[in-house]
Design an enzyme around this catalytic site. Structure first.
Site, mmCIF file in Angstrom:
data_model
loop_
_atom_site.group_PDB
_atom_site.id
_atom_site.type_symbol
_atom_site.label_atom_id
_atom_site.label_comp_id
_atom_site.label_asym_id
_atom_site.label_seq_id
_atom_site.Cartn_x
_atom_site.Cartn_y
_atom_site.Cartn_z
ATOM 1 N N GLU A 147 -5.609 -11.348 -8.683
ATOM 2 C CA GLU A 147 -5.313 -12.644 -9.340
ATOM 3 C C GLU A 147 -3.909 -13.085 -8.925
ATOM 4 O OE1 GLU A 147 -5.782 -12.213 -13.570
ATOM 5 O OE2 GLU A 147 -7.874 -11.564 -13.369
ATOM 6 N N GLN A 149 2.552 -5.758 24.199
ATOM 7 C CA GLN A 149 3.684 -5.404 25.065
ATOM 8 C C GLN A 149 3.202 -5.028 26.468
ATOM 9 O OE1 GLN A 149 6.570 -5.846 23.610
ATOM 10 N NE2 GLN A 149 7.805 -5.343 25.391
ATOM 11 N N ILE A 150 2.135 -4.266 26.525
ATOM 12 C CA ILE A 150 1.601 -3.842 27.831
ATOM 13 C C ILE A 150 1.099 -5.047 28.615
ATOM 14 C CG2 ILE A 150 -0.351 -2.581 28.889
ATOM 15 C CD1 ILE A 150 0.146 -0.369 26.763
ATOM 16 N N GLY A 176 -1.783 -8.161 -8.457
ATOM 17 C CA GLY A 176 -2.263 -7.668 -7.169
ATOM 18 C C GLY A 176 -2.285 -6.146 -7.206
ATOM 19 N N GLU A 212 -7.279 -3.873 -0.023
ATOM 20 C CA GLU A 212 -7.751 -2.691 -0.757
ATOM 21 C C GLU A 212 -6.635 -1.690 -1.064
ATOM 22 O OE1 GLU A 212 -11.623 -1.361 0.596
ATOM 23 O OE2 GLU A 212 -12.128 -3.423 1.091
HETATM 24 C C1 LIG Z 1 -6.993 -10.852 4.233
HETATM 25 C C2 LIG Z 1 -7.020 -10.416 2.808
HETATM 26 C C3 LIG Z 1 -8.229 -10.244 2.153
HETATM 27 C C4 LIG Z 1 -8.279 -9.857 0.823
HETATM 28 N N1 LIG Z 1 -9.493 -9.749 0.193
HETATM 29 C C5 LIG Z 1 -9.540 -9.424 -1.133
HETATM 30 C C6 LIG Z 1 -10.796 -9.387 -1.830
HETATM 31 O O1 LIG Z 1 -11.863 -9.566 -1.253
HETATM 32 N N2 LIG Z 1 -10.781 -9.117 -3.159
HETATM 33 C C7 LIG Z 1 -9.634 -8.891 -3.855
HETATM 34 O O2 LIG Z 1 -9.699 -8.651 -5.058
HETATM 35 N N3 LIG Z 1 -8.427 -8.925 -3.212
HETATM 36 C C8 LIG Z 1 -8.363 -9.185 -1.886
HETATM 37 N N4 LIG Z 1 -7.147 -9.237 -1.234
HETATM 38 C C9 LIG Z 1 -5.938 -9.036 -1.994
HETATM 39 C C10 LIG Z 1 -5.235 -7.705 -1.724
HETATM 40 O O3 LIG Z 1 -5.983 -6.650 -2.256
HETATM 41 C C11 LIG Z 1 -3.840 -7.858 -2.337
HETATM 42 O O4 LIG Z 1 -3.135 -8.786 -1.535
HETATM 43 C C12 LIG Z 1 -3.102 -6.532 -2.419
HETATM 44 O O5 LIG Z 1 -3.719 -5.694 -3.360
HETATM 45 C C13 LIG Z 1 -1.633 -6.727 -2.802
HETATM 46 O O6 LIG Z 1 -1.505 -7.538 -3.916
HETATM 47 P P1 LIG Z 1 -0.493 -8.791 -3.864
HETATM 48 O O7 LIG Z 1 -0.828 -9.581 -2.676
HETATM 49 O O8 LIG Z 1 -0.512 -9.453 -5.198
HETATM 50 O O9 LIG Z 1 0.918 -8.142 -3.621
HETATM 51 P P2 LIG Z 1 1.902 -7.501 -4.736
HETATM 52 O O10 LIG Z 1 1.158 -6.570 -5.599
HETATM 53 O O11 LIG Z 1 2.666 -8.588 -5.390
HETATM 54 O O12 LIG Z 1 2.869 -6.655 -3.822
HETATM 55 C C14 LIG Z 1 3.956 -7.225 -3.072
HETATM 56 C C15 LIG Z 1 4.682 -6.077 -2.382
HETATM 57 O O13 LIG Z 1 5.243 -5.200 -3.368
HETATM 58 C C16 LIG Z 1 4.769 -3.895 -3.149
HETATM 59 N N5 LIG Z 1 4.604 -3.206 -4.420
HETATM 60 C C17 LIG Z 1 3.968 -3.657 -5.546
HETATM 61 N N6 LIG Z 1 4.010 -2.734 -6.498
HETATM 62 C C18 LIG Z 1 4.657 -1.657 -5.985
HETATM 63 C C19 LIG Z 1 5.018 -0.369 -6.492
HETATM 64 N N7 LIG Z 1 4.685 0.035 -7.722
HETATM 65 N N8 LIG Z 1 5.698 0.473 -5.680
HETATM 66 C C20 LIG Z 1 6.033 0.095 -4.432
HETATM 67 N N9 LIG Z 1 5.724 -1.107 -3.886
HETATM 68 C C21 LIG Z 1 5.050 -1.971 -4.660
HETATM 69 C C22 LIG Z 1 3.429 -4.062 -2.425
HETATM 70 O O14 LIG Z 1 3.032 -2.883 -1.744
HETATM 71 C C23 LIG Z 1 3.755 -5.224 -1.516
HETATM 72 O O15 LIG Z 1 4.441 -4.746 -0.397
HETATM 73 C C24 LIG Z 1 -7.069 -9.607 0.123
HETATM 74 C C25 LIG Z 1 -5.846 -9.754 0.775
HETATM 75 C C26 LIG Z 1 -5.814 -10.144 2.097
HETATM 76 C C27 LIG Z 1 -4.491 -10.289 2.784
#
Ligand SMILES: Cc1cc2nc3c(=O)[nH]c(=O)nc-3n(C[C@H](O)[C@H](O)[C@H](O)COP(=O)(O)OP(=O)(O)OC[C@H]3O[C@@H](n4cnc5c(N)ncnc54)[C@H](O)[C@@H]3O)c2cc1C
Length: 386
Positions: free
Chosen positions: A133, A345-346, A137, A372
């Site tokens: 949402e 790069q290659i 995330g 995921e």
């Molecule tokens: C191409 C694509 C397809 C997708 N398809 C789906 C789908 O089909 N269904 C679905 O439900 N979702 C989907 N997603 C969503 C995806 O699962 C989320 O983007 C992902 O889980 C990260 O959530 P966020 O984007 O809100 O990032 P955030 O949770 O806001 O994270 C931002 C950054 O902070 C870091 N971070 C957050 N918490 C911590 C912590 N506790 N410790 C260390 N680092 C942390 C994260 O690793 C990231 O680097 C998709 C995303 C993409 C890019």
């Protein structure tokens, strides 16, 4: 000291070898010639998906009585690797739809399996997984989408984002996580629901403009008083998030396989290019700086493949595999980003041009570290399992 018997058997079954070879042939003959065009137009190849369904690719690990072929996750993930080698977007379609089918298979009632698993396993329809949402995330437990009971019906309200495949015409359901109240400790009670597309109050929103994988649609999703019969809830009440996370564990093995397939495509393209590109009077593969990159790619691919296959094998044998699934996803998705960068790069300047497939591979590779569960989330899961 009790002697420990170490048995390591890397042999695939006859059926798994057949699946791998059939998927490889299909990917190179049917998908690869269309992949660049799919990226340019953003058109999803419904005809190719139809053929993949005819070949039984979506139902490999599911029971025959529900439209599957009763095979293994080793076979399923080998298929995903081979398809991803030609088009990683289609590999992700296989991953997402088997993820949904798996959640229904493990947690659904007989009736739910008959109704929803069967078309997914047959591949006549595909499913979407709606967890993320705008404000939730990585912290999936903080979702705000609600599901309240009213006159024996669930009423869903809220928004999901980044939902892959939901915008496609052959996608018929979304598995949706929503909050149904608070427990005594003030934590959200989360349930999961099968929501058929077309249910009043269910709106597929805008398609995101991703930097790569253009034919794979990813959309917003909104629920406004979306009413569902009570028996559309999946599994045990209050266990929805745990069910989702269990399904995601399998999804991570599949993303490991997608990553290895894409990495293999990078290596194949780079090897061919390095053998034919002449500079300083010699093919560039003769330069150590180039050939060592190829060697490192091959080693990382071998390791990533062994890691996802081990996780899949543990799953097939009902053995714990939380560490192995996250480790395979983490390692392979980080490796493919480096590999795709080295592939460009290659190729030198040509690698940055869309005429060469490595530019497409480079744009796709980053997504695998995000979907995921990000790399950081995998490290959290891995640390917990130590
Ligand atoms: C191409 C694509 C397809 C997708 N398809 C789906 C789908 O089909 N269904 C679905 O439900 N979702 C989907 N997603 C969503 C995806 O699962 C989320 O983007 C992902 O889980 C990260 O959530 P966020 O984007 O809100 O990032 P955030 O949770 O806001 O994270 C931002 C950054 O902070 C870091 N971070 C957050 N918490 C911590 C912590 N506790 N410790 C260390 N680092 C942390 C994260 O690793 C990231 O680097 C998709 C995303 C993409 C890019």
């Amino acid at each position: 000291m009790i002697p420990r018997k170490l048995e390591v058997d890397f042999e695939l079954s006859e059926e798994e070898r057949m699946i791998r070879d059939m998927s490889r042939e299909f990917a190179s003959e049917v998908i690869a010639p269309r992949a660049e065009d799919m990226e340019k137009t953003g058109d999803y190849p419904y005809d190719i998906m139809g053929k993949m369904a005819d070949l039984g690719m979506m139902g490999i690990p599911f029971p025959e009585e529900f439209g599957g072929s009763g095979g293994s996750w080793v076979g399923m993930t080998l298929c995903i690797e081979e398809i991803s080698r030609a088009d990683v977007g289609l590999g992700i379609v296989l991953d997402v739809t088997t993820l949904c089918a798996h959640e229904i298979d493990v947690f659904g009632t007989e009736e739910q399996k008959r109704r929803w698993l069967t078309p997914l396993a047959k591949g006549t329809e595909i499913g979407a997984f709606a967890l993320t949402e705008p404000d939730a995330g990585s912290d999936a437990a903080s979702i705000n989408c609600t599901a309240t009971l009213d006159n024996d019906e669930w009423v869903i309200n809220g928004t999901k984002q980044f939902v892959t495949v939901i915008g496609l015409d052959n996608c018929s359901i979304a598995i949706v996580a929503a909050v149904s109240g608070k427990n005594k400790r003030g934590k959200s009670i989360i349930n999961t629901f099968v929501v058929p597309k077309g249910t009043p109050g269910f709106t597929v929103g805008r398609k995101y403009n991703k930097i790569g994988m253009h034919s794979l649609s990813t959309n917003e999703l909104a629920f406004e008083n979306c009413r569902l019969p009570r028996d559309y809830m999946l599994g045990e009440e209050g266990r929805g998030l745990a069910q989702h996370l269990a399904a995601l564990q399998t999804g991570r093995i599949c993303i490991g396989a997608c990553s290895v397939g894409l990495a293999q495509a990078c290596l194949s393209a780079s090897l061919a290019y390095a053998r034919q590109r002449i500079q300083f009077g010699r093919p560039i593969i003769d330069f150590e700086a180039v050939s060592f990159k190829l060697a490192d790619m091959a080693v990382a691919i071998e390791l990533g493949r062994l890691m996802y296959l081990k996780a899949a094998w543990l799953k097939d044998n009902n053995l714990p595999h939380a560490f192995e699934a996250s480790a395979a996803k983490l390692y392979a998705s980080e490796a493919v980003e480096r590999i795709a960068s080295d592939a460009v790069q290659i190729h030198g300047g040509y690698g940055y041009m869309s005429e060469y497939p490595v530019s497409r591979y480079y744009k796709a590779a980053k997504a695998l570290q995000l979907v995921e569960g990000t790399s950081e989330v995998q490290r959290i899961v891995i640390t917990r399992s130590l």
